[in-house]
Design a protein around this motif. Structure first.
Motif, PDB file in Angstrom:
ATOM      1  N   UNK A 206       9.362  10.659   8.392  1.00  0.00           N
ATOM      2  CA  UNK A 206      10.113  10.245   7.208  1.00  0.00           C
ATOM      3  C   UNK A 206      11.293   9.373   7.621  1.00  0.00           C
ATOM      4  N   UNK A 207      11.700   8.494   6.758  1.00  0.00           N
ATOM      5  CA  UNK A 207      12.822   7.606   7.036  1.00  0.00           C
ATOM      6  C   UNK A 207      14.140   8.367   6.965  1.00  0.00           C
ATOM      7  N   UNK A 208      15.160   7.810   7.591  1.00  0.00           N
ATOM      8  CA  UNK A 208      16.507   8.377   7.521  1.00  0.00           C
ATOM      9  C   UNK A 208      17.148   8.001   6.186  1.00  0.00           C
ATOM     10  N   UNK A 209      18.051   8.862   5.739  1.00  0.00           N
ATOM     11  CA  UNK A 209      18.725   8.642   4.469  1.00  0.00           C
ATOM     12  C   UNK A 209      20.234   8.632   4.642  1.00  0.00           C
ATOM     13  N   UNK A 210      20.918   7.908   3.755  1.00  0.00           N
ATOM     14  CA  UNK A 210      22.377   7.869   3.751  1.00  0.00           C
ATOM     15  C   UNK A 210      22.885   9.141   3.079  1.00  0.00           C
ATOM     16  N   UNK A 211      24.189   9.431   3.175  1.00  0.00           N
ATOM     17  CA  UNK A 211      24.727  10.617   2.500  1.00  0.00           C
ATOM     18  C   UNK A 211      24.523  10.595   0.978  1.00  0.00           C
ATOM     19  N   UNK A 212      24.393   9.398   0.394  1.00  0.00           N
ATOM     20  CA  UNK A 212      24.178   9.306  -1.048  1.00  0.00           C
ATOM     21  C   UNK A 212      22.713   9.500  -1.433  1.00  0.00           C
TER      22      UNK A 212
END
Length: 55
Positions: free
Chosen positions: A26-32
């Motif tokens: 899975x891709x990385x996500x930002x805090x938002x």
């Protein structure tokens, strides 16, 4: 129709991200909660992948 595993183009995606806790593949996500642009991964995840291969 045959089942095919997804192709992982970025080798660091093969490990869990210690920063955002994204699972392998899975891709990385930002805090938002939005996906990082251009298939980028967090530096922590890239380091974890490099350290995994060095061990």
């Amino acid at each position: 129709m045959t089942h095919r595993e997804p192709t992982i183009h970025h080798p660091a995606l093969m490990v869990t991200c210690p920063r955002c806790e994204s699972v392998p593949g899975a891709h990385c996500f930002t805090p938002s909660g939005s996906r990082l642009p251009d298939g980028r991964v967090h530096r922590d995840r890239a380091d974890a992948h490099r350290n995994r291969q060095a061990a």
